[in-house]
Motif scaffolding. Structure first.
Motif, PDB file in Angstrom:
ATOM      1  N   UNK A  16     -14.632  -2.331  -0.953  1.00 33.07           N
ATOM      2  CA  UNK A  16     -13.239  -2.683  -1.180  1.00 33.07           C
ATOM      3  C   UNK A  16     -12.345  -1.569  -0.668  1.00 33.07           C
ATOM      4  N   UNK A  17     -11.467  -1.902   0.239  1.00 36.33           N
ATOM      5  CA  UNK A  17     -10.525  -0.921   0.748  1.00 36.33           C
ATOM      6  C   UNK A  17      -9.357  -0.775  -0.224  1.00 36.33           C
ATOM      7  N   UNK A  18      -8.763   0.407  -0.263  1.00 34.70           N
ATOM      8  CA  UNK A  18      -7.621   0.655  -1.150  1.00 34.70           C
ATOM      9  C   UNK A  18      -6.301   0.488  -0.401  1.00 34.70           C
ATOM     10  N   UNK A  19      -6.363   0.476   0.918  1.00 35.39           N
ATOM     11  CA  UNK A  19      -5.200   0.210   1.768  1.00 35.39           C
ATOM     12  C   UNK A  19      -5.642  -0.765   2.836  1.00 35.39           C
ATOM     13  N   UNK A  20      -4.848  -1.788   3.067  1.00 36.04           N
ATOM     14  CA  UNK A  20      -5.181  -2.809   4.065  1.00 36.04           C
ATOM     15  C   UNK A  20      -4.045  -3.005   5.053  1.00 36.04           C
ATOM     16  N   UNK A  21      -4.322  -2.704   6.319  1.00 30.92           N
ATOM     17  CA  UNK A  21      -3.432  -3.086   7.421  1.00 30.92           C
ATOM     18  C   UNK A  21      -2.025  -2.507   7.287  1.00 30.92           C
ATOM     19  N   UNK A  22      -1.936  -1.187   7.031  1.00 24.10           N
ATOM     20  CA  UNK A  22      -0.632  -0.523   6.911  1.00 24.10           C
ATOM     21  C   UNK A  22      -0.617   0.718   7.791  1.00 24.10           C
ATOM     22  N   UNK A  23       0.532   0.996   8.396  1.00 24.11           N
ATOM     23  CA  UNK A  23       0.651   2.181   9.253  1.00 24.11           C
ATOM     24  C   UNK A  23       1.244   3.375   8.504  1.00 24.11           C
ATOM     25  N   UNK A  24       1.720   3.154   7.273  1.00 26.52           N
ATOM     26  CA  UNK A  24       2.266   4.231   6.448  1.00 26.52           C
ATOM     27  C   UNK A  24       1.951   3.918   4.992  1.00 26.52           C
ATOM     28  N   UNK A  25       1.312   4.878   4.311  1.00 25.81           N
ATOM     29  CA  UNK A  25       0.900   4.647   2.928  1.00 25.81           C
ATOM     30  C   UNK A  25       0.565   5.969   2.264  1.00 25.81           C
ATOM     31  N   UNK A  26       0.452   5.925   0.934  1.00 22.34           N
ATOM     32  CA  UNK A  26       0.070   7.100   0.148  1.00 22.34           C
ATOM     33  C   UNK A  26      -1.369   6.973  -0.340  1.00 22.34           C
ATOM     34  N   UNK A  27      -2.078   8.104  -0.347  1.00 21.97           N
ATOM     35  CA  UNK A  27      -3.409   8.188  -0.938  1.00 21.97           C
ATOM     36  C   UNK A  27      -3.350   9.157  -2.105  1.00 21.97           C
ATOM     37  N   UNK A  28      -3.905   8.754  -3.234  1.00 24.06           N
ATOM     38  CA  UNK A  28      -3.880   9.553  -4.459  1.00 24.06           C
ATOM     39  C   UNK A  28      -5.015  10.582  -4.445  1.00 24.06           C
ATOM     40  N   UNK A  29      -4.634  11.848  -4.365  1.00 22.03           N
ATOM     41  CA  UNK A  29      -5.595  12.953  -4.453  1.00 22.03           C
ATOM     42  C   UNK A  29      -5.172  13.900  -5.576  1.00 22.03           C
ATOM     43  N   UNK A 111      -2.925  19.151  -5.117  1.00 21.06           N
ATOM     44  CA  UNK A 111      -3.130  17.879  -5.817  1.00 21.06           C
ATOM     45  C   UNK A 111      -1.886  17.005  -5.735  1.00 21.06           C
ATOM     46  N   UNK A 112      -2.090  15.692  -5.658  1.00 20.10           N
ATOM     47  CA  UNK A 112      -0.973  14.760  -5.663  1.00 20.10           C
ATOM     48  C   UNK A 112      -1.173  13.649  -4.660  1.00 20.10           C
ATOM     49  N   UNK A 113      -0.069  12.962  -4.338  1.00 24.65           N
ATOM     50  CA  UNK A 113      -0.096  11.854  -3.388  1.00 24.65           C
ATOM     51  C   UNK A 113       0.204  12.365  -1.986  1.00 24.65           C
ATOM     52  N   UNK A 114      -0.632  11.953  -1.042  1.00 18.30           N
ATOM     53  CA  UNK A 114      -0.499  12.343   0.358  1.00 18.30           C
ATOM     54  C   UNK A 114      -0.013  11.149   1.169  1.00 18.30           C
ATOM     55  N   UNK A 115       1.023  11.384   1.979  1.00 19.70           N
ATOM     56  CA  UNK A 115       1.524  10.335   2.864  1.00 19.70           C
ATOM     57  C   UNK A 115       0.696  10.350   4.152  1.00 19.70           C
ATOM     58  N   UNK A 116       0.151   9.200   4.513  1.00 19.68           N
ATOM     59  CA  UNK A 116      -0.615   9.038   5.741  1.00 19.68           C
ATOM     60  C   UNK A 116       0.182   8.128   6.669  1.00 19.68           C
TER      61      UNK A 116
END
Length: 135
Positions: A16-29, A111-116
């Motif tokens: 299961x992917x946590x992000x689908x088909x997006x060019x800008x999103x945040x990942x929780x680290x 630590x925190x949310x990273x913008x990809x």
């Protein structure tokens, strides 16, 4: 033979992917023990070009590109971390482009949310920690 196949299918890990088909999103680290994420793009695209389009902004606002923010995963013989076929069976077919995890500052994980962001295409992200728990 049929019973064995049913058992194997029933026990195969669900990807299961946590992000689908997006060019800008945040990942929780925000968890210092998080094992990171794999980033995927459509397999029809040039993996190296997609890798070059990646940028990660850490919670402190610092931008990281290329090898300073990601580990390239564009090997032609890469069979994937979770079996050789899930990426190819995905709609659309995917190829792993990069791995990413925490940045560090003075030896401490940020630590925190990273913008990809990919300036080239949309991406899919897979959480390594969640998949490891399912296996």
């Amino acid at each position: 033979g049929i019973i064995i196949l049913i058992i194997m299918y029933a026990t195969a890990p669900e990807i299961e992917t946590v992000v689908d088909d997006k060019s800008e999103f945040y990942l929780d680290l925000s968890d210092r023990n998080h094992c990171g994420y794999s980033l995927y793009a459509r397999s029809s695209l040039d993996c190296h070009d997609v890798f070059d389009s990646l940028m990660k902004t850490d919670p402190n606002g610092n931008e990281h590109t290329g090898w300073s923010g990601f580990t390239k995963s564009c090997s032609d013989d890469d069979m994937g971390l979770y079996g050789e076929s899930w990426e190819g069976k995905h709609d659309p077919p995917l190829k792993r482009v990069a791995l990413t995890a925490h940045q560090e500052l003075a030896g401490e994980k940020i630590l925190g949310n990273y913008l990809i962001v990919s300036s080239m295409t949309s991406l899919w992200a897979l959480d390594h920690c969640a998949q490891a728990k399912d296996v």
